[in-house]
Write an enzyme that holds these catalytic residues in place. Sequence first.
Site, mmCIF file in Angstrom:
data_model
loop_
_atom_site.group_PDB
_atom_site.id
_atom_site.type_symbol
_atom_site.label_atom_id
_atom_site.label_comp_id
_atom_site.label_asym_id
_atom_site.label_seq_id
_atom_site.Cartn_x
_atom_site.Cartn_y
_atom_site.Cartn_z
ATOM 1 C CD GLU A 12 50.026 47.382 11.230
ATOM 2 O OE1 GLU A 12 50.392 47.956 12.202
ATOM 3 O OE2 GLU A 12 50.752 46.572 10.719
ATOM 4 C CG ASP A 216 50.623 53.334 21.130
ATOM 5 O OD1 ASP A 216 50.463 52.525 20.004
ATOM 6 O OD2 ASP A 216 51.651 53.609 21.303
HETATM 7 N N1 SAH Z 1 48.819 43.316 20.964
HETATM 8 C C1 SAH Z 1 49.372 42.852 19.925
HETATM 9 C C2 SAH Z 1 51.025 43.350 19.706
HETATM 10 C C3 SAH Z 1 50.892 44.518 19.070
HETATM 11 S S1 SAH Z 1 52.537 44.913 18.925
HETATM 12 C C4 SAH Z 1 49.153 41.280 19.867
HETATM 13 O O1 SAH Z 1 49.429 40.879 20.821
HETATM 14 O O2 SAH Z 1 49.226 40.757 18.604
HETATM 15 C C5 SAH Z 1 52.485 46.494 18.286
HETATM 16 C C6 SAH Z 1 52.568 46.520 16.715
HETATM 17 O O3 SAH Z 1 52.255 47.738 16.343
HETATM 18 C C7 SAH Z 1 54.028 46.310 16.052
HETATM 19 O O4 SAH Z 1 53.773 45.549 14.777
HETATM 20 C C8 SAH Z 1 54.811 47.577 16.234
HETATM 21 O O5 SAH Z 1 55.339 47.730 14.877
HETATM 22 C C9 SAH Z 1 53.455 48.563 16.280
HETATM 23 N N2 SAH Z 1 53.341 49.572 17.496
HETATM 24 C C10 SAH Z 1 52.593 50.358 17.612
HETATM 25 N N3 SAH Z 1 52.622 51.001 18.556
HETATM 26 C C11 SAH Z 1 53.761 50.641 19.266
HETATM 27 C C12 SAH Z 1 54.352 50.998 20.493
HETATM 28 N N4 SAH Z 1 53.909 51.592 21.345
HETATM 29 N N5 SAH Z 1 55.500 50.474 20.693
HETATM 30 C C13 SAH Z 1 56.237 49.494 19.900
HETATM 31 N N6 SAH Z 1 55.701 49.096 18.729
HETATM 32 C C14 SAH Z 1 54.448 49.799 18.652
#
Ligand code: SAH
Length: 250
Positions: A12, A216
């Site tokens: 990001e 998403d």
């Molecule tokens: N798979 C990634 C984790 C992503 S967590 C890893 O293991 O590194 C998701 C990140 O995107 C967080 O910073 C959150 O703020 C945002 N985000 C995007 N979609 C989200 C969702 N459906 N629920 C919660 N956070 C979400």
Amino acid sequence: MKIGIICAMQEEIELLSQDIQTENSLTIAGRTFLEGRLYGKPVVLVRSRIGKVAAASTATTLIDRFHPDCIIFCGTAGGIGKGLHTGDIVVADRLIQHDVDTGTGNGFKIPQLNMDYFPTDPALSERLISAVKQYIQNGFTHDIPAQYLEEFGISAPKAVVGTIASGDQFICSKEKNQWLAEQIENLQCVEMEGAAVSQVCYEFGVPHAVIRVISDGADDASSVNFDSFIEHAACHFTRGGIKAFLESEQ
Ligand code: SAH
């Protein structure tokens, strides 16, 4: 006016950290704070890492050590609001911590602070949404390759204002998504940092705004969409929105 800018993930913040002209770089508690000029304006840019604790501690250090006049948190989120699609933008008018439950039937109220939600700064948020609308009209189709726009089904993204809920959970089930939508009025999207930064900013009295691009649907397909979107599109929406915002600042 010095603006603090926080993103949670490397993908990001990537393009912003390429564009900043760094004058001072300081690493505190594992976070590297880049102080300098971004599109001609004074900023402090930092990656918080994921989750409420990481975001709150980063915001605290940012405020205490760098004294920004305001803070903008940018990133991705799972869309909950009706009609929201991947690539749409949400600017928060208020934020709620959806994983707070003190067992007293007080909903999501923050204990000992008596706050159900934290409002963002209206003027800052308004300037941010105008900037993002400008980027949506003029910029994103030049930045994001057509194959990815097609893959994510992005054609005419929209920007909306509404409630953002944060918790230490990646929301990827229809049941949880629906439960949150029932509990929280005007809920547009869910993420994992915004409301923690809001609480810190509220307690320090620092104006703030939160902007999220929908990555998403916070449903069963979430984890599949997320990785691809964050790599190929999220960084452009973040840079485009922030660039338009900073260039519009006097
Ligand atoms: N798979 C990634 C984790 C992503 S967590 C890893 O293991 O590194 C998701 C990140 O995107 C967080 O910073 C959150 O703020 C945002 N985000 C995007 N979609 C989200 C969702 N459906 N629920 C919660 N956070 C979400």
